[in-house]
Motif scaffolding. Structure first.
Motif, short mmCIF file in Angstrom:
data_model
loop_
_atom_site.label_atom_id
_atom_site.label_comp_id
_atom_site.label_asym_id
_atom_site.label_seq_id
_atom_site.Cartn_x
_atom_site.Cartn_y
_atom_site.Cartn_z
N TYR A 237 -12.76 5.39 13.65
CA TYR A 237 -12.09 6.60 14.01
C TYR A 237 -12.58 7.32 15.58
N ILE A 238 -14.04 7.04 15.78
CA ILE A 238 -14.49 7.62 16.79
C ILE A 238 -14.30 6.61 18.28
N PHE A 239 -14.59 5.30 17.79
CA PHE A 239 -14.59 4.05 18.94
C PHE A 239 -13.27 3.27 18.70
N GLY A 240 -12.84 3.30 17.76
CA GLY A 240 -11.74 2.28 17.52
C GLY A 240 -11.97 1.02 16.73
N ARG A 241 -10.93 0.16 15.96
CA ARG A 241 -11.31 -0.73 14.86
C ARG A 241 -11.84 -2.04 15.70
N GLU A 242 -11.57 -1.90 17.18
CA GLU A 242 -11.99 -3.37 17.84
C GLU A 242 -13.52 -3.12 17.93
N PHE A 243 -14.18 -2.17 18.04
CA PHE A 243 -15.60 -2.00 18.20
C PHE A 243 -16.15 -2.43 16.99
N CYS A 244 -15.75 -1.86 15.73
CA CYS A 244 -16.33 -2.20 14.37
C CYS A 244 -15.99 -3.58 13.96
N ASP A 245 -14.95 -4.14 14.24
CA ASP A 245 -14.54 -5.33 14.12
C ASP A 245 -15.15 -6.65 14.78
N SER A 246 -15.57 -6.12 16.04
CA SER A 246 -16.13 -7.03 17.05
C SER A 246 -17.76 -7.29 16.45
N ILE A 247 -18.17 -6.01 16.02
CA ILE A 247 -19.64 -6.19 15.42
C ILE A 247 -19.80 -7.17 14.17
N ILE A 248 -18.62 -6.81 13.28
CA ILE A 248 -18.38 -7.50 12.12
C ILE A 248 -18.42 -8.93 12.33
N SER A 249 -17.51 -9.26 13.47
CA SER A 249 -17.57 -10.68 13.51
C SER A 249 -18.72 -11.43 14.13
N HIS A 250 -19.22 -10.76 14.81
CA HIS A 250 -20.89 -11.16 15.33
C HIS A 250 -21.76 -11.39 14.24
#
Length: 267
Positions: A237-250
Motif C-alpha cells: 500500500y505504501i511503496f507499491g506491489r513492485e517493491f514487495c514483489d521484487s524483494i520476494i523474487s530476490h
C-alpha cells in the motif's frame, strides 16, 4: 544522512556504519515513488527475510515507548469524533484535566499540538505516546483499535495513523535523493534509532521462559514468517506491489499475500 520519518540528522558514526554495511551486502536498487516523490532506493533485501510475528492482539509488551513524529488531521478527527472512547482507552483527557486544562483547551491541544498534548507535557506528564493504551491486559494503539472498531480497512488505517507506527520497525534513511531501506535486526546490528528488541522481531525471545512468564499467550513459533510476508499488505500500500514483489523474487520466497491479521481482527 537523515532519518526520513523524523527529519533528524544521523550521527557521523551511524552514518558511516550504514554506508559501510550497504557497501558489503546484497543490495536491491530501484526507482521508488514514495509520498508523491521519486527516489532512488537501496534496499537491504536480506533483512526482509527476518522472521517476525506481529501478534499485537496477544502482546503484553508496550512497544509504544516513543512519541511519533506527527499526527495527521485524520487521526485528530478520529479522536475528536469519539473522545469518550479515546479517553476510556488512554486516560489522556482525564490526565490533561487533572493537570488543570479545560475541555476547550484539551480540544484545542488535540487539534493543534504536535503530540495531541501541550509540548510541556511531552516526556514529563506523558512518558510515552499519548495514544498507547492497555485494553483489558493488551498493550494496543488507541487509534488503531478505534479504527478497526469502525470497520476501517488497511489503507484507511495506514492513512490515519502516523506513518512511522504503520511501518515500524522498518527504517528509512534519506541521503539527498536516495533512500536506504532496511529492517533493523540482530543481523545488521540494529542500524537504527530503534533496536526492535521485542518478541515480534525475535523468535528466540518468544521461546524464552523469561518472556513466557510475563506473556504466556500468543506468539506461536510456527506463526513466525519473513518480515516481507507479514508486512506485504502494508508495504504494498505504501511503496507499491513492485517493491514487495521484487524483494520476494530476490529472496526466492513463496508467500500467501494475506492481509495482516492486525488490520482485520477485533479484540
Amino acid at each position: 544522512m537523515r532519518y526520513f520519518m523524523h527529519d533528524k540528522e544521523l550521527s557521523p558514526k551511524l552514518e558511516k556504519r550504514i554506508r559501510d554495511y550497504f557497501n558489503k551486502i546484497d543490495v536491491l536498487t530501484m526507482d521508488l515513488v514514495f509520498q508523491d516523490k521519486k527516489y532512488f532506493a537501496r534496499i537491504d533485501i536480506k533483512s526482509f527475510e527476518w522472521l517476525s510475528n506481529f501478534d499485537c492482539f496477544n502482546c503484553l509488551t508496550n512497544c509504544c515507548v516513543q512519541f511519533p513524529y506527527e499526527f495527521n488531521s485524520k487521526a485528530r478527527k478520529l479522536i475528536l469524533e469519539d473522545i469518550t472512547e479515546y479517553n476510556n482507552l488512554t486516560q489522556a483527557i482525564s490526565i490533561m484535566r487533572a493537570e488543570g486544562m479545560t475541555q476547550d483547551e484539551i480540544i484545542n491541544s488535540i487539534q493543534n499540538d504536535d503530540m495531541l498534548i501541550p509540548d510541556s507535557m511531552v516526556d514529563k506528564v506523558f512518558d510515552r505516546c499519548t495514544c498507547s493504551c492497555v485494553c483489558v491486559d493488551r498493550s494496543l494503539c488507541a487509534i488503531h483499535k478505534m479504527a478497526i472498531d469502525r470497520g476501517m480497512n488497511l489503507g484507511e488505517i495506514i492513512d490515519t495513523k502516523p506513518l512511522w507506527c504503520s511501518i515500524y520497525p522498518l527504517e528509512i534513511i534519506l541521503d539527498n535523493n536516495e533512500l536506504y531501506i532496511f529492517v533493523p535486526t540482530k543481523g545488521n546490528n540494529y542500524l537504527s534509532m530503534n533496536d526492535s528488541d521485542f518478541p515480534c522481531m525475535d523468535i528466540e525471545k518468544a521461546k524464552s521462559p523469561y518472556f513466557r512468564r510475563e506473556n504466556p499467550i500468543g506468539f506461536k513459533i510456527e506463526e513466525y514468517k519473513p518480515f516481507i510476508e507479514n508486512y506485504y499488505g502494508v508495504l504494498s500500500y505504501i511503496f507499491g506491489r513492485e517493491f514487495c514483489d521484487s524483494i520476494i523474487s530476490h529472496l526466492k520466497l513463496e508467500i500467501t499475500n494475506n492481509t495482516e491479521e492486525q488490520y482485520s481482527k477485533k479484540y
